[in-house]
Enzyme design. Structure first.
Site, PDB file in Angstrom:
ATOM      1  N   ARG A  90       0.803  -1.219   0.000  1.00  0.00           N
ATOM      2  CA  ARG A  90       0.000   0.000   0.000  1.00  0.00           C
ATOM      3  C   ARG A  90       0.844   1.280   0.000  1.00  0.00           C
ATOM      4  O   ARG A  90       0.357   2.369  -0.301  1.00  0.00           O
ATOM      5  CB  ARG A  90      -0.857  -0.047   1.268  1.00  0.00           C
ATOM      6  CG  ARG A  90      -1.997   0.863   1.395  1.00  0.00           C
ATOM      7  CD  ARG A  90      -2.630   0.670   2.767  1.00  0.00           C
ATOM      8  NE  ARG A  90      -3.430  -0.522   2.859  1.00  0.00           N
ATOM      9  CZ  ARG A  90      -4.713  -0.595   2.528  1.00  0.00           C
ATOM     10  NH1 ARG A  90      -5.332   0.471   2.095  1.00  0.00           N
ATOM     11  NH2 ARG A  90      -5.367  -1.720   2.647  1.00  0.00           N
TER      12      ARG A  90
ATOM     13  N   LYS B 208     -14.068   5.908  12.387  1.00  0.00           N
ATOM     14  CA  LYS B 208     -14.308   6.464  13.722  1.00  0.00           C
ATOM     15  C   LYS B 208     -14.068   7.978  13.740  1.00  0.00           C
ATOM     16  O   LYS B 208     -14.727   8.717  14.481  1.00  0.00           O
ATOM     17  CB  LYS B 208     -13.432   5.777  14.769  1.00  0.00           C
ATOM     18  CG  LYS B 208     -14.132   4.621  15.438  1.00  0.00           C
ATOM     19  CD  LYS B 208     -14.183   3.369  14.599  1.00  0.00           C
ATOM     20  CE  LYS B 208     -15.487   2.877  14.104  1.00  0.00           C
ATOM     21  NZ  LYS B 208     -15.403   1.715  13.242  1.00  0.00           N
TER      22      LYS B 208
ATOM     23  N   GLY C  17       4.301  -8.510  -1.935  1.00  0.00           N
ATOM     24  CA  GLY C  17       4.978  -9.737  -1.533  1.00  0.00           C
ATOM     25  C   GLY C  17       4.387 -10.944  -2.227  1.00  0.00           C
ATOM     26  O   GLY C  17       3.170 -11.085  -2.325  1.00  0.00           O
TER      27      GLY C  17
ATOM     28  N   GLY D  11     -26.919  -3.559   2.683  1.00  0.00           N
ATOM     29  CA  GLY D  11     -26.316  -4.364   3.746  1.00  0.00           C
ATOM     30  C   GLY D  11     -26.458  -3.683   5.093  1.00  0.00           C
ATOM     31  O   GLY D  11     -25.943  -2.584   5.289  1.00  0.00           O
ATOM     32  N   ALA D  12     -27.199  -4.338   6.016  1.00  0.00           N
ATOM     33  CA  ALA D  12     -27.427  -3.751   7.349  1.00  0.00           C
ATOM     34  C   ALA D  12     -26.470  -4.339   8.375  1.00  0.00           C
ATOM     35  O   ALA D  12     -26.840  -4.670   9.494  1.00  0.00           O
ATOM     36  CB  ALA D  12     -28.873  -3.971   7.779  1.00  0.00           C
ATOM     37  N   GLY D  13     -25.204  -4.469   7.968  1.00  0.00           N
ATOM     38  CA  GLY D  13     -24.177  -4.931   8.901  1.00  0.00           C
ATOM     39  C   GLY D  13     -23.523  -3.737   9.587  1.00  0.00           C
ATOM     40  O   GLY D  13     -23.962  -2.589   9.439  1.00  0.00           O
TER      41      GLY D  13
ATOM     42  N   HIS E 208     -19.145   5.741  40.841  1.00  0.00           N
ATOM     43  CA  HIS E 208     -20.412   6.454  40.667  1.00  0.00           C
ATOM     44  C   HIS E 208     -20.126   7.940  40.433  1.00  0.00           C
ATOM     45  O   HIS E 208     -19.276   8.513  41.109  1.00  0.00           O
ATOM     46  CB  HIS E 208     -21.261   6.316  41.932  1.00  0.00           C
ATOM     47  CG  HIS E 208     -22.513   7.147  41.887  1.00  0.00           C
ATOM     48  ND1 HIS E 208     -23.596   6.797  41.117  1.00  0.00           N
ATOM     49  CD2 HIS E 208     -22.826   8.328  42.487  1.00  0.00           C
ATOM     50  CE1 HIS E 208     -24.544   7.714  41.253  1.00  0.00           C
ATOM     51  NE2 HIS E 208     -24.101   8.663  42.071  1.00  0.00           N
TER      52      HIS E 208
HETATM   53  C1  LIG Z   1     -14.999   0.699   6.994  1.00  0.00           C
HETATM   54  C2  LIG Z   1     -14.431  -0.322   7.928  1.00  0.00           C
HETATM   55  C3  LIG Z   1     -14.526  -0.132   9.289  1.00  0.00           C
HETATM   56  C4  LIG Z   1     -13.984  -1.056  10.161  1.00  0.00           C
HETATM   57  N1  LIG Z   1     -14.097  -0.823  11.500  1.00  0.00           N
HETATM   58  C5  LIG Z   1     -13.566  -1.701  12.365  1.00  0.00           C
HETATM   59  C6  LIG Z   1     -13.618  -1.449  13.755  1.00  0.00           C
HETATM   60  O1  LIG Z   1     -14.138  -0.429  14.200  1.00  0.00           O
HETATM   61  N2  LIG Z   1     -13.072  -2.349  14.593  1.00  0.00           N
HETATM   62  C7  LIG Z   1     -12.487  -3.503  14.123  1.00  0.00           C
HETATM   63  O2  LIG Z   1     -12.011  -4.302  14.938  1.00  0.00           O
HETATM   64  N3  LIG Z   1     -12.421  -3.768  12.803  1.00  0.00           N
HETATM   65  C8  LIG Z   1     -12.937  -2.893  11.918  1.00  0.00           C
HETATM   66  N4  LIG Z   1     -12.836  -3.143  10.582  1.00  0.00           N
HETATM   67  C9  LIG Z   1     -12.199  -4.400  10.146  1.00  0.00           C
HETATM   68  C10 LIG Z   1     -10.667  -4.285  10.212  1.00  0.00           C
HETATM   69  O3  LIG Z   1     -10.246  -3.226   9.407  1.00  0.00           O
HETATM   70  C11 LIG Z   1     -10.014  -5.584   9.766  1.00  0.00           C
HETATM   71  O4  LIG Z   1     -10.555  -6.665  10.491  1.00  0.00           O
HETATM   72  C12 LIG Z   1      -8.529  -5.549   9.984  1.00  0.00           C
HETATM   73  O5  LIG Z   1      -7.938  -4.489   9.284  1.00  0.00           O
HETATM   74  C13 LIG Z   1      -7.884  -6.872   9.549  1.00  0.00           C
HETATM   75  O6  LIG Z   1      -6.514  -6.797   9.740  1.00  0.00           O
HETATM   76  P1  LIG Z   1      -5.510  -7.661   8.854  1.00  0.00           P
HETATM   77  O7  LIG Z   1      -4.141  -7.306   9.324  1.00  0.00           O
HETATM   78  O8  LIG Z   1      -5.910  -9.081   8.852  1.00  0.00           O
HETATM   79  O9  LIG Z   1      -5.724  -7.159   7.354  1.00  0.00           O
HETATM   80  P2  LIG Z   1      -5.720  -5.721   6.681  1.00  0.00           P
HETATM   81  O10 LIG Z   1      -5.898  -4.649   7.663  1.00  0.00           O
HETATM   82  O11 LIG Z   1      -6.661  -5.815   5.547  1.00  0.00           O
HETATM   83  O12 LIG Z   1      -4.239  -5.553   6.148  1.00  0.00           O
HETATM   84  C14 LIG Z   1      -3.726  -6.339   5.117  1.00  0.00           C
HETATM   85  C15 LIG Z   1      -2.662  -5.542   4.394  1.00  0.00           C
HETATM   86  O13 LIG Z   1      -1.955  -6.425   3.531  1.00  0.00           O
HETATM   87  C16 LIG Z   1      -1.614  -5.736   2.353  1.00  0.00           C
HETATM   88  N5  LIG Z   1      -1.372  -6.744   1.330  1.00  0.00           N
HETATM   89  C17 LIG Z   1      -2.256  -7.616   0.820  1.00  0.00           C
HETATM   90  N6  LIG Z   1      -1.630  -8.467  -0.033  1.00  0.00           N
HETATM   91  C18 LIG Z   1      -0.332  -8.090  -0.040  1.00  0.00           C
HETATM   92  C19 LIG Z   1       0.808  -8.590  -0.711  1.00  0.00           C
HETATM   93  N7  LIG Z   1       0.759  -9.679  -1.484  1.00  0.00           N
HETATM   94  N8  LIG Z   1       1.983  -7.955  -0.496  1.00  0.00           N
HETATM   95  C20 LIG Z   1       2.072  -6.880   0.331  1.00  0.00           C
HETATM   96  N9  LIG Z   1       1.027  -6.380   0.989  1.00  0.00           N
HETATM   97  C21 LIG Z   1      -0.158  -6.999   0.802  1.00  0.00           C
HETATM   98  C22 LIG Z   1      -2.804  -4.841   2.086  1.00  0.00           C
HETATM   99  O14 LIG Z   1      -2.413  -3.730   1.296  1.00  0.00           O
HETATM  100  C23 LIG Z   1      -3.211  -4.438   3.505  1.00  0.00           C
HETATM  101  O15 LIG Z   1      -2.634  -3.192   3.854  1.00  0.00           O
HETATM  102  C24 LIG Z   1     -13.339  -2.221   9.669  1.00  0.00           C
HETATM  103  C25 LIG Z   1     -13.224  -2.422   8.292  1.00  0.00           C
HETATM  104  C26 LIG Z   1     -13.762  -1.483   7.432  1.00  0.00           C
HETATM  105  C27 LIG Z   1     -13.616  -1.706   5.959  1.00  0.00           C
END
Ligand SMILES: Cc1cc2nc3c(=O)[nH]c(=O)nc-3n(C[C@H](O)[C@H](O)[C@H](O)COP(=O)(O)OP(=O)(O)OC[C@H]3O[C@@H](n4cnc5c(N)ncnc54)[C@H](O)[C@@H]3O)c2cc1C
Length: 468
Positions: free
Chosen positions: A37, A53, A117, A183-185, A447
């Site tokens: 990224r 947030k 990667g 989507g109501a998630g 409290h």
């Molecule tokens: C709008 C939104 C709001 C959210 N709010 C919350 C919240 O409030 N609380 C919460 O707990 N979760 C929230 N989430 C979910 C949370 O963002 C994810 O669960 C979390 O980021 C997952 O972490 P991760 O490290 O598994 O993956 P990611 O955060 O997705 O990180 C993966 C990274 O790997 C990189 N990547 C992928 N493939 C490669 C490659 N081959 N080589 C190099 N880099 C690569 C990507 O660019 C990315 O930066 C939210 C998600 C969204 C979309």
């Protein structure tokens, strides 16, 4: 020239990847992190948890300034939205956070490679930079932390202008007149809340006949009523079959989920928020014999994939797609790699919806206990009877405890109310220690705080709630 031989190479710089990197550094492993990224922090910091947030906070204050302030005797001129500044403030906060993660890599002596990667066989990872330059890394262990991406909706093409996914919805250039959220998630309702508070009419279309699947049904029902009172419109049991964009907006075709006549719904902007799916494109999984399952997840056993020396964590493996779950995975996987006893209790991963009021829960829902035939007792307490919530005019919602009918061991705690996300932590600790509702009921709480509602609900399990 940078060193290219490591104990562990982590692919992906999100909450899974960067926390794994920090823990690896702490435990003296020679670690590298690879992120394509161009900035660390993953989905969470860049286009997920944190920017959402930031906008929820700003829009909540905007709405308060438009109404609530006057009620408590603060007269301000009708607030004017400066969306450009709101977006800039959000981006500044994100920038500060992602720089902080970069600092953590340096502090823990983790080598950061900017690029894509790809696994090139056992113990080998190539990194391709944006300019095409390739570096070859060798390593004892590979940790896949490549996260997830929005799930597309057949018949609805995201253009990030009129039809957006969550990333687009975090950066709309203007407040839409009518936003339709598909989507109501959690993500749809949080981002829907942002744009409703800023002035949009918001309609949520959901395939199921309820909102927020996974949430205790009693809370979900109450939550929907509160959101409706705030101005949300819901079309439940309805599917979107196609979307047509034009100069005047988007025309959506809807059908009852059970089948039936089609109707159309016009929107200025459509947010597709039907879920997320694991991201492993171009990762070279085939070079180590890993095949993702039907839904795209990498199967693991205590984070071990089917390939020796290759591990996976976070959104790319099964379990709740949450940043704090990815972080727990990260610590556990590195501890296992370092020969320690890494472990995550997936029954105790809390969920939070950061709307107003918030909804937070941990453990089993009442629906799950009923389905499993478990004998349980319930303790409930409404925020209407909590002094702090009353003083702050935040009386919607309640706390619900579910505990074993015989042993009193707590199975689940569910909070619909102000700051629920901050309060659920004490339930997580209680349950991590195998606590009973009486343990919490007899623990002194400060409290006046909203957390007294949690204590009173715990007291309710044995029938001695005192303040309602
Ligand atoms: C709008 C939104 C709001 C959210 N709010 C919350 C919240 O409030 N609380 C919460 O707990 N979760 C929230 N989430 C979910 C949370 O963002 C994810 O669960 C979390 O980021 C997952 O972490 P991760 O490290 O598994 O993956 P990611 O955060 O997705 O990180 C993966 C990274 O790997 C990189 N990547 C992928 N493939 C490669 C490659 N081959 N080589 C190099 N880099 C690569 C990507 O660019 C990315 O930066 C939210 C998600 C969204 C979309």
């Amino acid at each position: 020239m940078a060193d290219t031989n490591f104990d562990v190479v982590i692919i992906g710089g999100g909450p899974g990847g960067y926390n794994a990197a920090v823990r690896a550094g702490q435990l003296g492993l020679k670690a590298a992190i690879v992120e394509s990224r161009g900035v660390l922090g993953g989905t969470c910091l860049n286009v997920g948890c944190m920017p959402s947030k930031a906008l929820l906070h700003a829009s909540e204050l905007f709405e308060a300034a438009s109404g609530e302030f006057a009620h408590i005797g603060i007269d301000v001129p009708a607030p004017k939205l400066n969306l450009i500044q709101m977006m800039k403030a959000k981006q500044d906060s994100v920038g500060a956070l992602t720089k902080g993660v970069e600092f953590l890599m340096k502090k823990n002596k983790v080598t950061y490679f900017v690029g894509f990667g790809k696994i090139e066989g056992a113990g080998k990872v190539s990194v391709t930079a944006a300019d095409g330059k390739v570096e070859q890394l060798t390593t004892k262990h590979i940790v896949i932390a490549t996260g997830s991406e929005p799930t597309p909706l057949p018949g609805v093409t995201v253009d990030q202008k009129q039809i957006v996914d969550s990333t687009g919805a975090l950066s709309l250039p203007a407040v839409p007149k009518h936003l339709v959220v598909v989507g109501a998630g959690i993500i749809g309702l949080e981002l829907g809340s942002v744009w409703r508070r800023l002035g949009a009419k918001v309609t949520v279309v959901e395939f199921l006949d309820r909102i927020t699947p996974g949430m205790d049904t009693e809370l979900a029902t109450q939550f929907q009523k509160i959101l409706t009172k705030q101005g949300f419109a819901f079309k439940l049991g309805t599917k979107v079959t196609s979307a047509k964009t034009g100069k005047s907006g988007v025309s959506l075709t809807l059908e009852a989920a059970a089948g039936g006549n089609a109707e159309t719904l016009e929107a200025d902007v459509v947010l597709v928020a039907i879920g997320r799916r694991p991201f492993t494109a171009g990762l070279g999984l085939d070079t180590v014999g890993i095949t993702p399952d039907q839904r795209g997840f990498i199967a693991t056993d205590h984070f071990k994939t089917s390939a020796p020396g290759v591990w996976a964590i976070g959104d790319v493996i099964h379990g709740p797609m949450l940043a704090h779950k990815a972080e727990e995975d990260a610590v556990a996987v590195i501890e296992l790699i370092a020969g320690k006893a890494g472990h995550v209790d997936y029954d105790l991963v809390p969920s939070v919806v950061y709307t107003f009021p918030e909804v937070a829960w941990v453990g089993k829902t009442e629906d799950q206990l009923k389905a499993a035939g478990v004998q349980y007792k319930t303790g409930k307490f409404p925020f209407m009877a909590n002094s702090r919530a009353k003083i702050n005019h935040e009386t919607d919602g309640f706390v619900k405890f579910l505990a074993d009918a015989k042993t009193d061991k707590v199975y689940g705690v569910h909070i619909l109310g102000p700051q629920a996300g901050e309060m659920i932590g004490e339930a997580c600790v209680l349950m991590a220690f195998g606590g009973a509702s009486e343990d919490l009921a007899r623990t002194c709480h400060p409290h006046p705080t909203r957390s007294e509602a949690v204590k009173q609900a715990a007291m309710g399990v044995e029938g001695w709630t005192m303040q309602a």
